[in-house]
Motif scaffolding. Structure first.
Motif, PDB file in Angstrom:
ATOM      1  N   MET A 432       0.810  -1.215   0.000  1.00  0.00           N
ATOM      2  CA  MET A 432       0.000   0.000   0.000  1.00  0.00           C
ATOM      3  C   MET A 432       0.848   1.272   0.000  1.00  0.00           C
ATOM      4  SD  MET A 432      -3.163  -1.068  -0.152  1.00  0.00           S
ATOM      5  CE  MET A 432      -4.217   0.282   0.397  1.00  0.00           C
ATOM      6  N   SER A 433       2.128   1.148   0.336  1.00  0.00           N
ATOM      7  CA  SER A 433       3.002   2.320   0.330  1.00  0.00           C
ATOM      8  C   SER A 433       3.488   2.691  -1.066  1.00  0.00           C
ATOM      9  CB  SER A 433       4.214   2.084   1.241  1.00  0.00           C
ATOM     10  OG  SER A 433       5.103   1.113   0.681  1.00  0.00           O
ATOM     11  N   SER A 434       3.237   1.857  -2.064  1.00  0.00           N
ATOM     12  CA  SER A 434       3.677   2.147  -3.426  1.00  0.00           C
ATOM     13  C   SER A 434       2.877   3.311  -4.003  1.00  0.00           C
ATOM     14  CB  SER A 434       3.488   0.914  -4.324  1.00  0.00           C
ATOM     15  OG  SER A 434       3.560   1.273  -5.693  1.00  0.00           O
ATOM     16  N   PRO A 435       3.538   4.372  -4.451  1.00  0.00           N
ATOM     17  CA  PRO A 435       2.806   5.490  -5.073  1.00  0.00           C
ATOM     18  C   PRO A 435       1.998   5.065  -6.289  1.00  0.00           C
ATOM     19  CG  PRO A 435       5.048   6.156  -4.510  1.00  0.00           C
ATOM     20  CD  PRO A 435       4.979   4.674  -4.309  1.00  0.00           C
ATOM     21  N   ASP A 436       2.536   4.117  -7.067  1.00  0.00           N
ATOM     22  CA  ASP A 436       1.799   3.629  -8.229  1.00  0.00           C
ATOM     23  C   ASP A 436       0.500   2.957  -7.801  1.00  0.00           C
ATOM     24  OD1 ASP A 436       3.725   4.556  -9.971  1.00  0.00           O
ATOM     25  OD2 ASP A 436       4.693   2.615 -10.248  1.00  0.00           O
ATOM     26  N   VAL A 437       0.571   2.103  -6.784  1.00  0.00           N
ATOM     27  CA  VAL A 437      -0.621   1.414  -6.297  1.00  0.00           C
ATOM     28  C   VAL A 437      -1.634   2.418  -5.765  1.00  0.00           C
ATOM     29  CG1 VAL A 437      -1.486  -0.154  -4.504  1.00  0.00           C
ATOM     30  CG2 VAL A 437       0.553  -0.777  -5.835  1.00  0.00           C
ATOM     31  N   GLN A 438      -1.166   3.403  -5.021  1.00  0.00           N
ATOM     32  CA  GLN A 438      -2.085   4.407  -4.488  1.00  0.00           C
ATOM     33  C   GLN A 438      -2.775   5.176  -5.613  1.00  0.00           C
ATOM     34  OE1 GLN A 438      -0.978   6.778  -1.227  1.00  0.00           O
ATOM     35  NE2 GLN A 438      -0.296   5.035  -0.015  1.00  0.00           N
ATOM     36  N   ARG A 439      -2.024   5.482  -6.643  1.00  0.00           N
ATOM     37  CA  ARG A 439      -2.615   6.181  -7.791  1.00  0.00           C
ATOM     38  C   ARG A 439      -3.657   5.297  -8.480  1.00  0.00           C
ATOM     39  NH1 ARG A 439       1.690   6.856 -10.336  1.00  0.00           N
ATOM     40  NH2 ARG A 439       1.436   5.177 -11.859  1.00  0.00           N
ATOM     41  N   GLY A 440      -3.349   4.024  -8.635  1.00  0.00           N
ATOM     42  CA  GLY A 440      -4.291   3.115  -9.273  1.00  0.00           C
ATOM     43  C   GLY A 440      -5.566   2.929  -8.470  1.00  0.00           C
ATOM     44  N   LEU A 441      -5.422   2.776  -7.164  1.00  0.00           N
ATOM     45  CA  LEU A 441      -6.599   2.618  -6.314  1.00  0.00           C
ATOM     46  C   LEU A 441      -7.467   3.873  -6.350  1.00  0.00           C
ATOM     47  CD1 LEU A 441      -4.973   0.834  -3.230  1.00  0.00           C
ATOM     48  CD2 LEU A 441      -6.667  -0.158  -4.795  1.00  0.00           C
ATOM     49  N   THR A 442      -6.837   5.020  -6.329  1.00  0.00           N
ATOM     50  CA  THR A 442      -7.584   6.277  -6.400  1.00  0.00           C
ATOM     51  C   THR A 442      -8.322   6.381  -7.725  1.00  0.00           C
ATOM     52  OG1 THR A 442      -5.999   7.376  -4.934  1.00  0.00           O
ATOM     53  CG2 THR A 442      -7.376   8.786  -6.325  1.00  0.00           C
ATOM     54  N   LYS A 443      -7.671   6.016  -8.798  1.00  0.00           N
ATOM     55  CA  LYS A 443      -8.302   6.061 -10.123  1.00  0.00           C
ATOM     56  C   LYS A 443      -9.554   5.192 -10.171  1.00  0.00           C
ATOM     57  CE  LYS A 443      -5.737   5.552 -13.910  1.00  0.00           C
ATOM     58  NZ  LYS A 443      -5.010   4.906 -15.032  1.00  0.00           N
ATOM     59  N   LEU A 444      -9.502   4.036  -9.497  1.00  0.00           N
ATOM     60  CA  LEU A 444     -10.631   3.110  -9.537  1.00  0.00           C
ATOM     61  C   LEU A 444     -11.717   3.456  -8.521  1.00  0.00           C
ATOM     62  CD1 LEU A 444      -8.861  -0.337 -10.043  1.00  0.00           C
ATOM     63  CD2 LEU A 444      -9.794   1.216 -11.755  1.00  0.00           C
ATOM     64  N   GLY A 445     -11.463   4.466  -7.693  1.00  0.00           N
ATOM     65  CA  GLY A 445     -12.498   4.899  -6.761  1.00  0.00           C
ATOM     66  C   GLY A 445     -12.445   4.245  -5.395  1.00  0.00           C
ATOM     67  N   PHE A 446     -11.309   3.680  -5.044  1.00  0.00           N
ATOM     68  CA  PHE A 446     -11.173   3.047  -3.735  1.00  0.00           C
ATOM     69  C   PHE A 446     -10.911   4.097  -2.648  1.00  0.00           C
ATOM     70  CE2 PHE A 446     -10.451  -0.689  -6.311  1.00  0.00           C
ATOM     71  CZ  PHE A 446     -10.974  -1.718  -5.542  1.00  0.00           C
ATOM     72  N   GLU A 447     -11.373   3.777  -1.456  1.00  0.00           N
ATOM     73  CA  GLU A 447     -11.071   4.559  -0.268  1.00  0.00           C
ATOM     74  C   GLU A 447     -10.302   3.678   0.710  1.00  0.00           C
ATOM     75  OE1 GLU A 447     -14.638   5.977   1.477  1.00  0.00           O
ATOM     76  OE2 GLU A 447     -15.397   6.870  -0.370  1.00  0.00           O
ATOM     77  N   SER A 448      -9.308   4.274   1.358  1.00  0.00           N
ATOM     78  CA  SER A 448      -8.533   3.578   2.379  1.00  0.00           C
ATOM     79  C   SER A 448      -7.765   4.620   3.171  1.00  0.00           C
ATOM     80  CB  SER A 448      -7.543   2.580   1.755  1.00  0.00           C
ATOM     81  OG  SER A 448      -6.603   2.131   2.698  1.00  0.00           O
ATOM     82  N   SER A 449      -7.607   4.364   4.466  1.00  0.00           N
ATOM     83  CA  SER A 449      -6.817   5.287   5.275  1.00  0.00           C
ATOM     84  C   SER A 449      -5.363   5.313   4.839  1.00  0.00           C
ATOM     85  CB  SER A 449      -6.913   4.890   6.752  1.00  0.00           C
ATOM     86  OG  SER A 449      -6.364   3.594   6.958  1.00  0.00           O
ATOM     87  N   GLN A 450      -4.932   4.294   4.091  1.00  0.00           N
ATOM     88  CA  GLN A 450      -3.544   4.226   3.646  1.00  0.00           C
ATOM     89  C   GLN A 450      -3.310   4.954   2.323  1.00  0.00           C
ATOM     90  OE1 GLN A 450      -1.126   0.766   4.470  1.00  0.00           O
ATOM     91  NE2 GLN A 450      -2.935  -0.331   5.180  1.00  0.00           N
ATOM     92  N   ILE A 451      -4.376   5.418   1.695  1.00  0.00           N
ATOM     93  CA  ILE A 451      -4.225   6.188   0.464  1.00  0.00           C
ATOM     94  C   ILE A 451      -4.038   7.649   0.817  1.00  0.00           C
ATOM     95  CG2 ILE A 451      -5.301   6.897  -1.702  1.00  0.00           C
ATOM     96  CD1 ILE A 451      -6.857   4.265  -1.691  1.00  0.00           C
ATOM     97  N   LYS A 452      -2.910   8.197   0.437  1.00  0.00           N
ATOM     98  CA  LYS A 452      -2.608   9.592   0.742  1.00  0.00           C
ATOM     99  C   LYS A 452      -3.393  10.517  -0.160  1.00  0.00           C
ATOM    100  CE  LYS A 452       2.075   8.370   2.183  1.00  0.00           C
ATOM    101  NZ  LYS A 452       3.528   8.487   1.894  1.00  0.00           N
ATOM    102  N   LYS A 453      -3.994  11.502   0.436  1.00  0.00           N
ATOM    103  CA  LYS A 453      -4.809  12.447  -0.341  1.00  0.00           C
ATOM    104  C   LYS A 453      -3.929  13.482  -1.036  1.00  0.00           C
ATOM    105  CE  LYS A 453      -8.607  10.522   1.066  1.00  0.00           C
ATOM    106  NZ  LYS A 453      -9.429   9.710   0.145  1.00  0.00           N
TER     107      LYS A 453
END
Length: 453
Positions: A432-453
């Motif tokens: 979850m710390s991968s910036p690429d993964v965070q960007r992908g999850l955000t693109k797909l509409g996921f919410e998580s406390s581990q996704i940096k805004k």
């Protein structure tokens, strides 16, 4: 203290030091010397978790292919293939097990980095198709081994399991020394080269599982939910160069007859998937890296999904409608594994009387109390029959007096990784710390406390 001494002797005497870098050959003498009846007894919960993780890790370390370092498909020769077959997805799970081993100091950090770098360098020279790897490779030559008649090319799902592990490795090995820099760089180059969007088959809003230079798209297998493939869409959206749009996720993954459920089974609501949830590996493979805690999108709360799936599987085994011998509170868990009839996708809808240890053990984050009951029973009561040099065997049936002799990479890996996620959250934090993964999850509409805004 006595248990600690027994554990130490157990590690040192039968096998020699685990920290040797060279993988054991297929016919290692350790296999013939192993006696499950000599296993340590009277262990605390933490000692038992340590032992099971460490013993299972040996499948990937001692039994890893001596040339490539990759995970062998299985420990026995079956289905007319031999020791040369290594598995792409199982290697991803094995990479995560190696990270756990380094963190817990069963091997050194340097040894872990060297083994994973060996795997990466082998993969860079192996057969791939638009950056996507086949299900099986020859562990000595890197040439594709056909999985089925037309499955002789790219396997996008197996590749996603591989990169789930490699992304964890890239986030773990962050030290500024030559070995770790080289490892990070080579993983990045491989990751950037995977053409996820190629598997849209000409721009369709869905991903296809297979492509072959010999057979093209003829397998024509669209990847629809809900199953083990959520990680494939997450990584496809996370790709730095070949990413998919959200509409591919919504119109491709989130469709089909078995995506939405919403019904209750054993008084437990199941948001997504097959009735009764299907085999438990649906809640393991994607979530070795992807942290389900607080993870939500427009379709589900994934902690609720995975926990409820597990509770339904557990409740079914307690209900035991087919009255199989051995099912109960301390012996449960249906998922894909070997059986007395061959490989089968065990679930409440396909119940052959076979318990697969990986099912309950890899569910440790979701149902820790129930999983520990199963673990203690498997080890303390059934260990003479199902405990081995590489951890628990793949499956057993008290009803049919059948106990597997085999281990499979895709079943052993989740035991190490999911128990670790229960204990420390290590792999979840890394992925979850991968910036690429965070960007992908955000693109797909996921919410998580581990996704940096």
């Amino acid at each position: 203290m006595k248990a600690k001494i027994l554990l130490l002797l157990y590690w040192l005497l039968p096998f020699g030091l685990l920290a040797q870098q060279k993988a054991a050959p297929a016919k290692a003498t350790a296999v013939t010397r192993f006696d499950p009846k000599q296993r340590p007894r009277n262990l605390s919960d933490e000692q038992l978790l340590d032992l099971v993780q460490r013993q299972t890790f040996r499948y990937f370390w001692d039994f890893g292919h001596p040339v490539s370092g990759m995970a062998r498909e299985r420990s026995n020769v079956a289905y007319e293939y031999g020791n040369e077959v290594v598995t792409t997805g199982g290697t991803g799970f094995g990479i995560m097990a190696i990270i756990v081993a380094a963190e817990r100091k069963w091997i050194t950090r340097e040894q872990a980095a060297a083994r994973i770098y060996k795997i990466v360098r082998f993969l860079e020279k192996s057969d791939s198709f638009h950056g996507v790897y086949p299900h099986w490779l020859n562990g000595a030559t890197g040439k594709v081994i056909r999985f089925s008649q037309k499955d002789d090319g790219a396997d996008l799902v197996e590749t996603s399991f591989l990169f789930e592990g490699l992304i964890c490795a890239r986030q773990y090995f962050t030290q500024e020394n030559q070995a770790e820099r080289d490892l990070r760089n080579h993983i990045l180059w491989m990751w950037e080269g995977v053409e996820w969007s190629w598997h849209q088959q000409g721009g369709q809003n869905v991903l296809y599982w297979h492509w072959s230079p010999n057979n093209g798209w003829s397998m024509n297998h669209q990847i629809h939910g809900y199953n083990e493939c959520l990680i494939t869409y997450v990584l496809a959206a996370s790709s730095p160069k070949y990413s998919i749009d959200k509409k591919v996720y919504d119109q491709g993954w989130a469709t089909g007859d078995y995506f939405r459920n919403g019904k209750s089974f054993y008084n437990t609501k199941l948001p997504l998937g097959f009735d009764y949830g299907g085999p438990l590996f649906f809640s393991h493979y994607t979530f070795l890296g992807l942290d389900p805690r607080g993870l939500k999108d427009q379709y589900a709360d994934y902690w609720e999904q995975n926990r409820n799936h597990t509770l339904i599987n557990h409740a079914y085994c307690l209900d035991n409608p087919k009255k199989y011998k051995g099912y109960g509170p301390n012996s449960w868990g249906l998922t894909a594994s070997d059986s007395y009839q061959g490989y089968a996708a065990h679930s409440p809808s396909e119940d052959l009387g076979v318990i697969s240890p990986t099912a309950a053990l890899s569910a440790m984050p979701y149902t820790p109390e129930f999983s520990m009951l199963a673990l203690k029973h498997f080890y303390n009561d059934l260990g003479d029959k199902i405990w081995s040099e590489y951890g628990f065997v793949d499956g057993f049936s008290e009803q049919h007096n059948w106990y597997a002799k085999s281990h499979l990479a895709i079943d052993q890996g989740p035991i190490v990784g999911m128990i670790e996620n229960h204990r420390s959250g290590l792999l979840w934090k890394l992925f979850m710390s991968s910036p690429d993964v965070q960007r992908g999850l955000t693109k797909l509409g996921f919410e998580s406390s581990q996704i940096k805004k």
